[in-house]
Enzyme design. Structure first.
Site, PDB file in Angstrom:
ATOM      1  N   SER A 266       0.835  -1.189   0.000  1.00 36.68           N
ATOM      2  CA  SER A 266       0.000   0.000   0.000  1.00 36.68           C
ATOM      3  C   SER A 266       0.872   1.242   0.000  1.00 36.68           C
ATOM      4  O   SER A 266       1.977   1.238   0.528  1.00 36.68           O
ATOM      5  CB  SER A 266      -0.890   0.014   1.235  1.00 36.68           C
ATOM      6  OG  SER A 266      -0.065   0.168   2.367  1.00 36.68           O
ATOM      7  N   LYS A 267       0.322   2.292  -0.582  1.00 39.37           N
ATOM      8  CA  LYS A 267       1.095   3.530  -0.713  1.00 39.37           C
ATOM      9  C   LYS A 267       1.413   4.164   0.636  1.00 39.37           C
ATOM     10  O   LYS A 267       2.298   4.988   0.743  1.00 39.37           O
ATOM     11  CB  LYS A 267       0.354   4.505  -1.610  1.00 39.37           C
ATOM     12  CG  LYS A 267      -1.009   4.882  -1.093  1.00 39.37           C
ATOM     13  CD  LYS A 267      -1.791   5.671  -2.118  1.00 39.37           C
ATOM     14  CE  LYS A 267      -3.191   5.916  -1.587  1.00 39.37           C
ATOM     15  NZ  LYS A 267      -4.144   6.263  -2.598  1.00 39.37           N
TER      16      LYS A 267
END
Ligand code: GLU
Length: 503
Positions: A266-267
């Site tokens: 995930s970012k």
């Protein structure tokens, strides 16, 4: 109970030529996961003399981002991946953009309505919500109850005469579906867990499931190689192939890339935009090499090859991957996207460049003429000597900035509320067009909503982006620095502050 066993490709004496595809949705920056799945499909096709197709799945108009498609093409090309058919190069099974194929989906969904495997459902959003509430109150899993499966022809005609909007749903039969995943073996889904999927929305646009299956069939895809997150969609797809009377392709679900803590990549924890990697000076050879290490498709290094902790046999080119990579050997344990390892690999590639090539790499990325020109326009009216260029712009050339609390916490605020406000700024900017005007508008609205003065609002953002209370014009600087890098800086700030708070 009926058992729908699907999957083994038709055993014809002459196997059809291998055709694979990636089907990214243009909803934002190109994702490292797209590159990973693209790489595996590319290798699989090249090894078997097959064709690699790129299809753009742009039917979700709410999430559509106009600039995204070109960014996907550019990012994949940057990595050295090429496709044989696609929206940009054409091919015999086009169009390759789903928004240009809506007439095809309408034609095919008619087949299902006629053979009774799909039906029109006329409930509106309010009715569906009321159903959901009833189910939640009764502690039942919320799902469509199939009420309109059994409408009579008169009822259907009456609704249609009224002009009532409807969706088209798949009639999921009782029983279960078993399909073979080439990496996992047989997988069975009980239909009690499969909703009557919407195939066509009331606006006449298909859902992912319908468009994906119709296209894979019409584009003669033999092997669907995609990420693990789509496994739960596969039984729905198998049911659709059966409803049409089509053979299924082979299915391969690749393990999801993971953050260091093993959660899905995930970012928040890792930069995931390929644009970020290009702009911060990762070499494409290093990134593609790194992706090739994910999941163990390449032969393992022998102990002899481990030199000074660095495994020399972990360094290989795309061509070498095409020669040696074994897709069936991919291990299912989620491969960890370890940024430290990627940086090590990148440093190996950088070190191996000649001094000239290293200089050229710098000049084509973090010191490109375009970038320097954009920076110089920011400071022309703010310097007394040209030598001050570096003082004013260092933050645009650095990888990381860590402002101390006295710089980022406004006088009348606590660090906690400031961090929350910064998180709001980040969330907003993630979905904002990257122009001065658009950013200014949403930031000011946020400030008004949360009673933060314009000064506090922009000082905070300036502190996080530039590390200081003084900088060239903030929003212009952010435009020059670029969306991927700016957002990553804001995310790293959140991450670092949270870690510091827990110490
Ligand atoms: N459009 C889907 C995506 O964004 C495609 C999934 C698939 O390969 O079937 O990844």
């Amino acid at each position: 109970m009926t058992e729908n066993s699907a999957n083994t490709p038709p055993q014809t004496p002459t196997q059809p030529p291998i055709r694979v595809r990636i089907a990214p949705s243009p909803t934002g920056d190109p994702h490292v996961g797209t590159a990973y799945i693209g790489l595996i499909n590319f290798i699989y096709a090249r090894q078997r003399g097959g064709q690699f197709v790129l299809r753009i799945e742009d039917t979700d108009r709410a999430r559509f981002v106009a600039t995204s498609e070109q960014m996907i093409f550019d990012a994949l090309h940057w990595l050295g991946l090429t496709w044989d058919e696609g929206p940009d190069v054409g091919g015999p099974y086009g169009p390759y953009r789903q928004s240009e194929r809506t007439a095809i989906y309408r034609e095919y969904v008619e087949i299902l309505l006629k053979n009774g495997t799909a039906y029109r459902a006329f409930e509106d959003a309010e009715e569906l919500e009321a159903l959901r509430q009833r189910q939640i109150a009764a502690k039942l899993p919320p799902r469509y109850d199939g009420a309109h499966r059994s409408l009579t022809q008169q009822q259907i005609d009456a609704y249609r005469a009224e002009g009532r909007p409807y969706v088209i749903r798949l009639k999921v039969p009782e029983g279960s579906t078993t399909f073979r995943d080439e990496l996992r073996g047989d997988i069975t889904f009980e239909h009690s867990n499969v909703d009557d999927q919407v195939l066509m929305k009331s606006d006449g646009f298909p859902t992912y499931h319908l468009a994906n299956v119709v296209d894979d069939y019409l584009m003669r895809i033999t092997d669907v190689i995609r990420a693990e997150e789509w496994i739960s969609s596969t039984p729905k797809h198998v049911l659709l192939y059966q409803a049409f009377g089509w053979p299924t392709p082979r299915f391969w679900h690749m393990p999801l890339l993971r953050n260091l803590d093993k959660s899905k990549i995930s970012k928040r924890k890792n930069p995931v935009s390929l644009v970020y990697y290009r702009e911060t000076g990762f070499l494409p050879q290093a990134v593609i090499n790194f992706l090739g290490l994910m999941g163990g498709g390449m032969p393992s290094p022998t102990p002899v090859e481990v030199v000074n902790g660095a495994k020399e046999s972990e360094i290989f080119s795309l061509d070498e991957m095409v020669q040696k990579f074994e897709v069936p050997n991919i291990r299912l344990g989620g491969p960890v996207f370890d940024l430290t390892k990627l940086k090590w690999l990148n440093s190996e590639y950088l070190r191996a460049l000649t001094p000239d090539a290293f200089f050229t790499a710098l000049r084509s990325t973090v010191l490109s003429d375009d970038y320097l020109r954009n920076i110089s326009t920011l400071i022309q009216t703010r310097v007394e000597t040209l030598g001050q260029f570096g003082d004013l712009t260092a933050f645009l050339l650095k990888d990381n900035i860590l402002p101390p609390p006295e710089v980022w916490v406004p006088k009348k605020r606590t660090p906690e509320e400031t961090l929350l406000f910064a998180a709001d700024q980040l969330a907003l900017l993630e979905t904002t067009e990257w122009t001065h005007e658009a950013m200014e508008l949403v930031l000011k609205q946020l400030g008004e909503e949360k009673s933060w003065s314009v000064k506090e609002n922009f000082m905070l953002l300036r502190a996080i982006v530039s590390g200081s209370t003084m900088s060239p014009p903030l929003l212009e600087s952010m435009v020059v620095f670029g969306k991927a890098r700016t957002l990553d800086r804001l995310r790293r700030f959140q991450d670092t502050q949270k870690k510091l708070a827990h110490k």
